[in-house]
Design a protein around this motif. Structure first.
Motif, PDB file in Angstrom:
ATOM      1  N   LEU A 251       0.952  -1.126  -0.078  1.00 59.62           N
ATOM      2  CA  LEU A 251       0.112  -0.062  -0.122  1.00 59.62           C
ATOM      3  C   LEU A 251       0.914   1.453   0.062  1.00 59.62           C
ATOM      4  O   LEU A 251       0.704   2.201  -0.610  1.00 59.62           O
ATOM      5  N   ALA A 252       1.884   1.301   0.909  1.00 60.04           N
ATOM      6  CA  ALA A 252       2.946   2.502   0.770  1.00 60.04           C
ATOM      7  C   ALA A 252       3.411   2.500  -0.390  1.00 60.04           C
ATOM      8  O   ALA A 252       3.677   3.764  -0.845  1.00 60.04           O
ATOM      9  N   PHE A 253       3.734   1.502  -1.023  1.00 59.11           N
ATOM     10  CA  PHE A 253       4.642   1.589  -2.249  1.00 59.11           C
ATOM     11  C   PHE A 253       3.645   2.153  -3.445  1.00 59.11           C
ATOM     12  O   PHE A 253       4.011   2.933  -4.039  1.00 59.11           O
ATOM     13  N   GLY A 254       2.155   1.878  -3.193  1.00 58.86           N
ATOM     14  CA  GLY A 254       1.368   2.367  -4.153  1.00 58.86           C
ATOM     15  C   GLY A 254       1.297   4.014  -4.128  1.00 58.86           C
ATOM     16  O   GLY A 254       1.032   4.621  -4.807  1.00 58.86           O
ATOM     17  N   PHE A 255       1.490   4.500  -2.791  1.00 63.03           N
ATOM     18  CA  PHE A 255       1.609   5.845  -2.434  1.00 63.03           C
ATOM     19  C   PHE A 255       2.740   6.321  -3.210  1.00 63.03           C
ATOM     20  O   PHE A 255       2.484   7.746  -3.733  1.00 63.03           O
ATOM     21  N   ALA A 256       3.792   5.960  -3.089  1.00 66.37           N
ATOM     22  CA  ALA A 256       5.057   6.298  -3.630  1.00 66.37           C
ATOM     23  C   ALA A 256       4.872   6.207  -5.284  1.00 66.37           C
ATOM     24  O   ALA A 256       5.274   7.352  -5.805  1.00 66.37           O
TER      25      ALA A 256
ATOM     26  N   GLN B  59      -3.350   9.103   3.317  1.00 72.66           N
ATOM     27  CA  GLN B  59      -2.678   7.872   3.381  1.00 72.66           C
ATOM     28  C   GLN B  59      -2.702   7.250   4.652  1.00 72.66           C
ATOM     29  O   GLN B  59      -2.744   6.051   4.608  1.00 72.66           O
ATOM     30  N   ALA B  60      -2.523   8.116   5.747  1.00 70.26           N
ATOM     31  CA  ALA B  60      -2.731   7.572   7.082  1.00 70.26           C
ATOM     32  C   ALA B  60      -3.959   6.710   7.389  1.00 70.26           C
ATOM     33  O   ALA B  60      -4.035   5.815   7.843  1.00 70.26           O
TER      34      ALA B  60
ATOM     35  N   GLU C 222      -9.588  10.382  12.635  1.00 72.44           N
ATOM     36  CA  GLU C 222      -8.434  11.075  12.066  1.00 72.44           C
ATOM     37  C   GLU C 222      -8.541  12.503  12.427  1.00 72.44           C
ATOM     38  O   GLU C 222      -7.741  13.172  13.129  1.00 72.44           O
ATOM     39  N   ARG C 223      -9.904  13.036  12.367  1.00 71.23           N
ATOM     40  CA  ARG C 223     -10.214  14.419  12.739  1.00 71.23           C
ATOM     41  C   ARG C 223      -9.762  14.663  14.509  1.00 71.23           C
ATOM     42  O   ARG C 223      -9.545  15.668  15.013  1.00 71.23           O
ATOM     43  N   THR C 224     -10.370  13.548  15.206  1.00 75.98           N
ATOM     44  CA  THR C 224     -10.130  13.598  16.622  1.00 75.98           C
ATOM     45  C   THR C 224      -8.819  13.620  16.935  1.00 75.98           C
ATOM     46  O   THR C 224      -8.216  14.216  17.789  1.00 75.98           O
TER      47      THR C 224
ATOM     48  N   ASN D  27       4.898  11.054  10.972  1.00 77.19           N
ATOM     49  CA  ASN D  27       5.246  10.331   9.757  1.00 77.19           C
ATOM     50  C   ASN D  27       3.929   9.773   9.555  1.00 77.19           C
ATOM     51  O   ASN D  27       3.220   9.416  10.546  1.00 77.19           O
ATOM     52  N   VAL D  28       3.609   8.997   8.078  1.00 71.27           N
ATOM     53  CA  VAL D  28       2.250   8.538   7.973  1.00 71.27           C
ATOM     54  C   VAL D  28       1.912   7.270   8.906  1.00 71.27           C
ATOM     55  O   VAL D  28       1.039   6.804   9.215  1.00 71.27           O
ATOM     56  N   TRP D  29       3.375   6.512   9.208  1.00 65.04           N
ATOM     57  CA  TRP D  29       2.896   5.288  10.034  1.00 65.04           C
ATOM     58  C   TRP D  29       2.484   5.705  11.310  1.00 65.04           C
ATOM     59  O   TRP D  29       1.865   4.979  12.106  1.00 65.04           O
ATOM     60  N   VAL D  30       3.141   6.796  12.108  1.00 63.15           N
ATOM     61  CA  VAL D  30       2.728   7.328  13.246  1.00 63.15           C
ATOM     62  C   VAL D  30       1.250   7.705  13.409  1.00 63.15           C
ATOM     63  O   VAL D  30       0.620   7.180  14.258  1.00 63.15           O
ATOM     64  N   GLN D  31       0.890   8.312  12.268  1.00 67.17           N
ATOM     65  CA  GLN D  31      -0.483   8.783  12.346  1.00 67.17           C
ATOM     66  C   GLN D  31      -1.693   7.918  12.295  1.00 67.17           C
ATOM     67  O   GLN D  31      -2.528   7.633  12.646  1.00 67.17           O
TER      68      GLN D  31
END
Length: 213
Positions: free
Chosen positions: A15-20, A37-38, A104-106, A118-122
Protein backbone atom coordinates in the motif's frame (compact mmCIF):
# COMPACT_ATOMS: atom_id res chain seq x y z
CA UNK A 1 13.05 -8.34 14.04
CA UNK A 2 9.59 -7.07 13.14
CA UNK A 3 6.67 -8.45 15.14
CA UNK A 4 4.10 -7.28 12.58
CA UNK A 5 2.42 -10.39 11.07
CA UNK A 6 3.94 -11.19 7.66
CA UNK A 7 0.67 -10.91 5.72
CA UNK A 8 -0.14 -7.54 7.25
CA UNK A 9 3.46 -6.36 6.87
CA UNK A 10 3.45 -7.11 3.15
CA UNK A 11 0.02 -5.54 2.64
CA UNK A 12 1.13 -2.34 4.37
CA UNK A 13 4.34 -2.14 2.36
CA UNK A 14 2.49 -2.71 -0.91
CA UNK A 15 0.00 0.00 0.00
CA UNK A 16 2.81 2.41 0.88
CA UNK A 17 4.56 1.53 -2.38
CA UNK A 18 1.34 2.46 -4.18
CA UNK A 19 1.46 5.87 -2.50
CA UNK A 20 5.01 6.39 -3.75
CA UNK A 21 4.11 5.40 -7.31
CA UNK A 22 0.86 7.36 -7.28
CA UNK A 23 2.67 10.54 -6.30
CA UNK A 24 4.34 10.58 -9.72
CA UNK A 25 1.27 9.76 -11.84
CA UNK A 26 -1.33 12.07 -13.36
CA UNK A 27 -4.63 12.37 -11.45
CA UNK A 28 -7.73 13.55 -13.30
CA UNK A 29 -9.29 16.75 -11.94
CA UNK A 30 -12.73 15.14 -11.54
CA UNK A 31 -11.44 12.02 -9.76
CA UNK A 32 -12.91 11.68 -6.24
CA UNK A 33 -10.45 12.52 -3.50
CA UNK A 34 -9.11 9.53 -1.60
CA UNK A 35 -8.76 9.52 2.18
CA UNK A 36 -5.32 10.42 3.52
CA UNK A 37 -2.54 7.88 3.32
CA UNK A 38 -2.68 7.52 7.11
CA UNK A 39 -6.37 6.63 6.99
CA UNK A 40 -5.80 4.09 4.22
CA UNK A 41 -3.05 2.42 6.25
CA UNK A 42 -5.21 2.47 9.39
CA UNK A 43 -8.04 0.81 7.47
CA UNK A 44 -5.64 -1.95 6.41
CA UNK A 45 -4.69 -2.42 10.06
CA UNK A 46 -8.32 -2.53 11.15
CA UNK A 47 -9.31 -4.97 8.43
CA UNK A 48 -6.58 -7.35 9.59
CA UNK A 49 -7.36 -7.21 13.29
CA UNK A 50 -11.12 -6.65 13.38
CA UNK A 51 -12.24 -9.50 11.14
CA UNK A 52 -10.17 -9.81 7.94
CA UNK A 53 -13.42 -9.57 5.96
CA UNK A 54 -15.21 -12.36 7.83
CA UNK A 55 -18.02 -10.13 9.11
CA UNK A 56 -19.31 -8.67 5.87
CA UNK A 57 -22.97 -9.71 5.85
CA UNK A 58 -25.37 -10.01 8.80
CA UNK A 59 -24.52 -8.33 12.15
CA UNK A 60 -23.37 -10.45 15.07
CA UNK A 61 -23.14 -9.92 18.83
CA UNK A 62 -19.59 -9.06 19.91
CA UNK A 63 -19.26 -11.10 23.09
CA UNK A 64 -15.82 -9.61 23.80
CA UNK A 65 -17.07 -6.04 23.57
CA UNK A 66 -18.31 -4.00 26.51
CA UNK A 67 -22.09 -4.41 26.55
CA UNK A 68 -21.80 -7.07 23.82
CA UNK A 69 -22.80 -4.67 21.04
CA UNK A 70 -24.38 -5.65 17.74
CA UNK A 71 -21.45 -5.49 15.32
CA UNK A 72 -20.82 -5.81 11.59
CA UNK A 73 -17.98 -5.31 9.10
CA UNK A 74 -14.66 -4.35 10.70
CA UNK A 75 -15.79 -3.41 14.19
CA UNK A 76 -18.77 -1.21 13.27
CA UNK A 77 -21.29 -0.71 16.10
CA UNK A 78 -23.94 1.89 16.86
CA UNK A 79 -27.25 2.99 15.34
CA UNK A 80 -26.11 2.24 11.78
CA UNK A 81 -26.07 -1.50 12.61
CA UNK A 82 -29.53 -3.05 12.17
CA UNK A 83 -30.22 -6.64 13.19
CA UNK A 84 -30.95 -8.92 10.26
CA UNK A 85 -29.85 -6.48 7.57
CA UNK A 86 -27.25 -7.66 5.06
CA UNK A 87 -24.23 -5.36 4.73
CA UNK A 88 -22.32 -5.61 1.46
CA UNK A 89 -18.63 -4.90 0.97
CA UNK A 90 -19.54 -1.41 -0.29
CA UNK A 91 -21.80 -0.81 2.74
CA UNK A 92 -18.94 -1.79 5.04
CA UNK A 93 -16.45 0.46 3.28
CA UNK A 94 -18.80 3.44 3.56
CA UNK A 95 -19.46 2.88 7.26
CA UNK A 96 -15.83 2.19 8.11
CA UNK A 97 -14.47 5.14 6.14
CA UNK A 98 -16.81 7.53 7.95
CA UNK A 99 -15.56 6.30 11.32
CA UNK A 100 -11.91 6.37 10.27
CA UNK A 101 -12.23 9.95 9.02
CA UNK A 102 -13.78 10.92 12.35
CA UNK A 103 -10.93 9.13 14.14
CA UNK A 104 -8.44 11.12 12.06
CA UNK A 105 -10.17 14.43 12.85
CA UNK A 106 -10.20 13.60 16.56
CA UNK A 107 -6.50 12.69 16.49
CA UNK A 108 -5.68 15.95 14.71
CA UNK A 109 -7.51 17.90 17.42
CA UNK A 110 -5.99 16.04 20.35
CA UNK A 111 -2.35 15.82 19.21
CA UNK A 112 -0.67 19.23 19.04
CA UNK A 113 2.21 18.06 16.85
CA UNK A 114 0.14 15.86 14.53
CA UNK A 115 1.50 17.26 11.27
CA UNK A 116 5.10 16.56 12.30
CA UNK A 117 4.49 12.80 12.49
CA UNK A 118 5.18 10.44 9.62
CA UNK A 119 2.34 8.48 8.05
CA UNK A 120 3.02 5.34 10.10
CA UNK A 121 2.76 7.21 13.39
CA UNK A 122 -0.46 8.84 12.23
CA UNK A 123 -1.96 5.54 11.05
CA UNK A 124 -1.17 3.90 14.39
CA UNK A 125 -2.85 6.68 16.35
CA UNK A 126 -5.88 6.68 14.03
CA UNK A 127 -6.22 2.92 14.60
CA UNK A 128 -6.37 3.56 18.34
CA UNK A 129 -9.06 6.23 18.01
CA UNK A 130 -11.06 3.87 15.79
CA UNK A 131 -10.75 1.00 18.27
CA UNK A 132 -10.90 2.82 21.63
CA UNK A 133 -12.99 5.50 23.36
CA UNK A 134 -11.47 8.88 22.56
CA UNK A 135 -11.80 9.94 26.20
CA UNK A 136 -9.43 7.18 27.36
CA UNK A 137 -6.73 8.45 25.00
CA UNK A 138 -7.38 12.09 25.87
CA UNK A 139 -6.49 11.48 29.53
CA UNK A 140 -3.56 9.17 28.82
CA UNK A 141 0.17 9.41 29.52
CA UNK A 142 0.68 8.71 25.81
CA UNK A 143 -1.09 11.91 24.77
CA UNK A 144 0.51 13.95 27.56
CA UNK A 145 3.99 12.89 26.44
CA UNK A 146 3.18 13.52 22.78
CA UNK A 147 1.78 16.99 23.46
CA UNK A 148 4.79 17.81 25.64
CA UNK A 149 6.88 17.43 22.49
CA UNK A 150 8.40 14.05 23.26
CA UNK A 151 9.38 12.11 20.10
CA UNK A 152 7.20 9.14 19.05
CA UNK A 153 9.81 6.60 20.12
CA UNK A 154 9.18 7.76 23.72
CA UNK A 155 5.37 7.57 23.78
CA UNK A 156 4.52 4.95 21.14
CA UNK A 157 5.29 2.03 23.53
CA UNK A 158 2.42 3.32 25.71
CA UNK A 159 0.04 1.86 23.11
CA UNK A 160 0.70 -1.57 24.55
CA UNK A 161 -1.21 -0.66 27.71
CA UNK A 162 -4.60 -0.87 25.95
CA UNK A 163 -4.94 -4.64 25.77
CA UNK A 164 -7.98 -5.31 27.96
CA UNK A 165 -11.55 -6.13 26.96
CA UNK A 166 -14.69 -7.15 28.82
CA UNK A 167 -15.37 -10.89 29.05
CA UNK A 168 -18.28 -12.10 31.18
CA UNK A 169 -18.37 -8.69 32.82
CA UNK A 170 -14.71 -8.73 33.79
CA UNK A 171 -11.73 -6.80 32.42
CA UNK A 172 -9.56 -9.37 30.68
CA UNK A 173 -6.26 -9.19 28.83
CA UNK A 174 -7.06 -10.26 25.25
CA UNK A 175 -4.42 -11.89 23.01
CA UNK A 176 -5.88 -10.22 19.91
CA UNK A 177 -5.48 -6.78 21.45
CA UNK A 178 -1.97 -7.63 22.65
CA UNK A 179 -1.00 -8.47 19.06
CA UNK A 180 -2.74 -5.40 17.65
CA UNK A 181 -1.05 -3.00 20.09
CA UNK A 182 2.31 -4.67 19.58
CA UNK A 183 1.91 -3.97 15.88
CA UNK A 184 0.80 -0.35 16.24
CA UNK A 185 3.52 0.39 18.80
CA UNK A 186 6.15 -0.93 16.38
CA UNK A 187 4.73 0.96 13.39
CA UNK A 188 4.54 4.12 15.46
CA UNK A 189 7.99 3.81 17.00
CA UNK A 190 10.10 2.42 14.15
CA UNK A 191 8.55 2.49 10.69
CA UNK A 192 9.41 5.23 8.23
CA UNK A 193 12.65 6.15 9.93
CA UNK A 194 15.93 6.27 8.02
CA UNK A 195 17.63 2.90 7.97
CA UNK A 196 14.49 0.96 8.93
CA UNK A 197 13.48 -1.92 6.65
CA UNK A 198 10.16 -0.20 5.84
CA UNK A 199 12.06 2.62 4.11
CA UNK A 200 14.56 0.28 2.49
CA UNK A 201 11.78 -2.01 1.21
CA UNK A 202 9.78 0.82 -0.38
CA UNK A 203 12.89 2.20 -2.07
CA UNK A 204 13.72 -1.29 -3.26
CA UNK A 205 10.23 -1.81 -4.67
CA UNK A 206 10.52 1.49 -6.49
CA UNK A 207 13.75 0.23 -8.01
CA UNK A 208 12.31 -3.21 -8.70
CA UNK A 209 14.95 -4.97 -6.62
CA UNK A 210 13.50 -5.71 -3.15
CA UNK A 211 11.11 -8.25 -1.74
CA UNK A 212 8.18 -6.93 0.33
CA UNK A 213 9.17 -9.02 3.31
Amino acid sequence: MSKVPAVLRNNLLQLAFGFAVGATTYVAVDQPAKPSQAVQLAMELGAHYESSGRHIGVPYVDKLGKGQPLTVCNGITGPEVVAGRYYSKDDCYRLELSKYLEAERTAQRQFKHWHTYNVWVQASVIDMFYNLPAASIASSTLRAQANAGQPPEVWCPQMQRWVYGTVNGRSTRLPGLVERRTTTAELCRDWGRDGHFSVIAIRGLEGGNAQAD
